[in-house]
Write a protein that holds these residues in place. Sequence first.
Motif, mmCIF file in Angstrom:
data_model
loop_
_atom_site.group_PDB
_atom_site.id
_atom_site.type_symbol
_atom_site.label_atom_id
_atom_site.label_comp_id
_atom_site.label_asym_id
_atom_site.label_seq_id
_atom_site.Cartn_x
_atom_site.Cartn_y
_atom_site.Cartn_z
ATOM 1 N N ASN A 60 -0.239 -30.226 14.747
ATOM 2 C CA ASN A 60 0.692 -29.255 15.329
ATOM 3 C C ASN A 60 2.143 -29.703 15.235
ATOM 4 O O ASN A 60 2.998 -29.213 15.959
ATOM 5 N N GLN A 61 2.382 -30.653 14.356
ATOM 6 C CA GLN A 61 3.748 -31.114 14.131
ATOM 7 C C GLN A 61 3.831 -31.742 12.745
ATOM 8 O O GLN A 61 2.827 -32.183 12.196
ATOM 9 N N TYR A 79 7.421 -28.481 15.081
ATOM 10 C CA TYR A 79 6.230 -28.587 15.912
ATOM 11 C C TYR A 79 5.991 -27.256 16.597
ATOM 12 O O TYR A 79 6.867 -26.391 16.632
ATOM 13 N N VAL A 80 4.783 -27.107 17.119
ATOM 14 C CA VAL A 80 4.401 -25.886 17.809
ATOM 15 C C VAL A 80 4.213 -26.236 19.283
ATOM 16 O O VAL A 80 3.176 -26.778 19.665
ATOM 17 N N ASP A 82 3.903 -24.189 21.848
ATOM 18 C CA ASP A 82 2.876 -23.306 22.402
ATOM 19 C C ASP A 82 2.756 -22.096 21.482
ATOM 20 O O ASP A 82 3.608 -21.847 20.641
ATOM 21 N N PRO A 87 6.267 -22.127 15.752
ATOM 22 C CA PRO A 87 6.919 -23.301 15.176
ATOM 23 C C PRO A 87 8.404 -23.384 15.517
ATOM 24 O O PRO A 87 9.122 -22.388 15.458
ATOM 25 N N ARG A 120 1.203 -21.128 10.295
ATOM 26 C CA ARG A 120 0.944 -21.096 11.724
ATOM 27 C C ARG A 120 1.509 -19.868 12.434
ATOM 28 O O ARG A 120 1.085 -19.543 13.529
#
Length: 169
Positions: A60-61, A79-80, A82, A87, A120
Amino acid sequence: MPRPELVIRTTGEDDWQAVRALRLEMLRDTPIAYADTLERALQYDEAEWRVRARRGEGPNQTVVVAIEDGRWVGTMGCYVPDAETGPLLVGVYVAPDRRGDDAGVTRALLAEIERWASERADTLRLEVHEDNPRARRFYEKLGFTLTGHTRPYELEPGGLELEMAKRLR
């Protein structure tokens, strides 16, 4: 003279010393841009730098770097935080002598970040300090627009972080 080969790749734990050197360069060049201070970064131990270097390998990053003839000349992270936010582009830096469209470093880094982010979500977001007009103009040139959302900048000198976004698909 031919342009040196530009390599764009993610970081890994073994890159920790180069990650540290580039981060310190970033903080010296544009201290208002990174929600960190040079003084604090100088205190991080090897374990912290190894964690930071591994960010290039996370699900997630990611952190990508631009390398020319062995010299690290730029970086971007994403990064995500949430699902709602999606992103978030962070840690954008290109060495002063490698900035600008002719060098191609920034666009190459952003292309890789956009590829990662588009897997994403439909939108890539970032925050830029209100007192960093050079960065804001650059992001606008690359298709980002202000969303109208702001938040207080957590370090001195304060001010606001302005959210910008770009549709990816």
